[in-house]
Scaffold this motif. Sequence first.
Motif, short mmCIF file in Angstrom:
data_model
loop_
_atom_site.label_atom_id
_atom_site.label_comp_id
_atom_site.label_asym_id
_atom_site.label_seq_id
_atom_site.Cartn_x
_atom_site.Cartn_y
_atom_site.Cartn_z
N ALA A 40 41.20 42.09 32.10
CA ALA A 40 40.07 41.72 32.55
C ALA A 40 39.47 40.55 30.90
O ALA A 40 40.27 41.14 30.48
N SER A 57 34.53 43.71 33.66
CA SER A 57 34.90 44.04 35.26
C SER A 57 33.76 43.91 35.88
O SER A 57 33.38 44.79 35.22
N SER A 61 35.14 43.14 41.53
CA SER A 61 36.19 42.92 40.68
C SER A 61 36.98 44.37 40.43
O SER A 61 38.30 44.55 40.15
N THR A 209 41.07 38.76 35.70
CA THR A 209 39.82 39.08 35.88
C THR A 209 39.36 38.24 34.87
O THR A 209 39.74 38.40 33.91
N ASP A 242 32.81 37.95 39.16
CA ASP A 242 34.19 37.43 38.49
C ASP A 242 34.93 36.64 39.03
O ASP A 242 35.50 36.44 40.97
#
Length: 243
Positions: A40, A57, A61, A209, A242
């Motif tokens: 992420a 995150s 996600s 992400t 996200d």
Amino acid sequence: MGKLSNTVFSHAEEFVQQVPLLVTSSHATINRPAITLTFAQSLDGKISLPGQQLLLSGAESMAMTHRLRSMHDGILVGIDTVICDDPQLCVRHVPASELTSVAHPQPIVLDSQLRIPLTARLLVGPQTNSRLKMPFIVTGPDHDPARRAQLEQMGARVVVVACDAGRLCLGAVVRELRQLGIMRLMVEGGARVIQAFLESQIVDLLIITIAPVLVGSSGVAAALSPLSAPIVPQLYEQFGRDV
């Protein structure tokens, strides 16, 4: 993180089923597992702050990430991530009906000097939860034998591979993991591990992400140098806030 809805879990499952490389181990060879690199980052490309854990995150996600974990045999991080974040590297954010049956991946730590704390959750957790697995700790030839004995006494498996300029040779790492039965490997970080795998060009699937936050110049970047190869094909999906 609060209780997640079945809709969130279903979305995560639907997404991973869209990615052919996640539902087959065809990219595994006799020399290495199929490798998924995932992390992420912020909008400005940062994954952490120096020496600090940075949670980027969102819940949606995170559910996708834990579904990914359930689809891999092993999950790999570097020792700096263990020291900074003290992760569990297990599958938690799945429907309650799966919590007692889901297969947890094998935790793997790259630790050339065996710096992993004896109090790390990766070592302590399996002592109280038999469904968790003691970690594989991949180290170099120049390690402390007494420390190795301590870790092995606790139940960890210490795997020795060659080093180059003080860094573990990734080719040797993935070959050894394949020999140990890891067919699908998920790599989560930190920054030096991410960069090493990107530069090695042995990554089969890259999942990033992106959280809608700006960390600033003090943040640690995911990629320290540009990639020479294009990333194709590409797939985009929104999970809560996200992408």
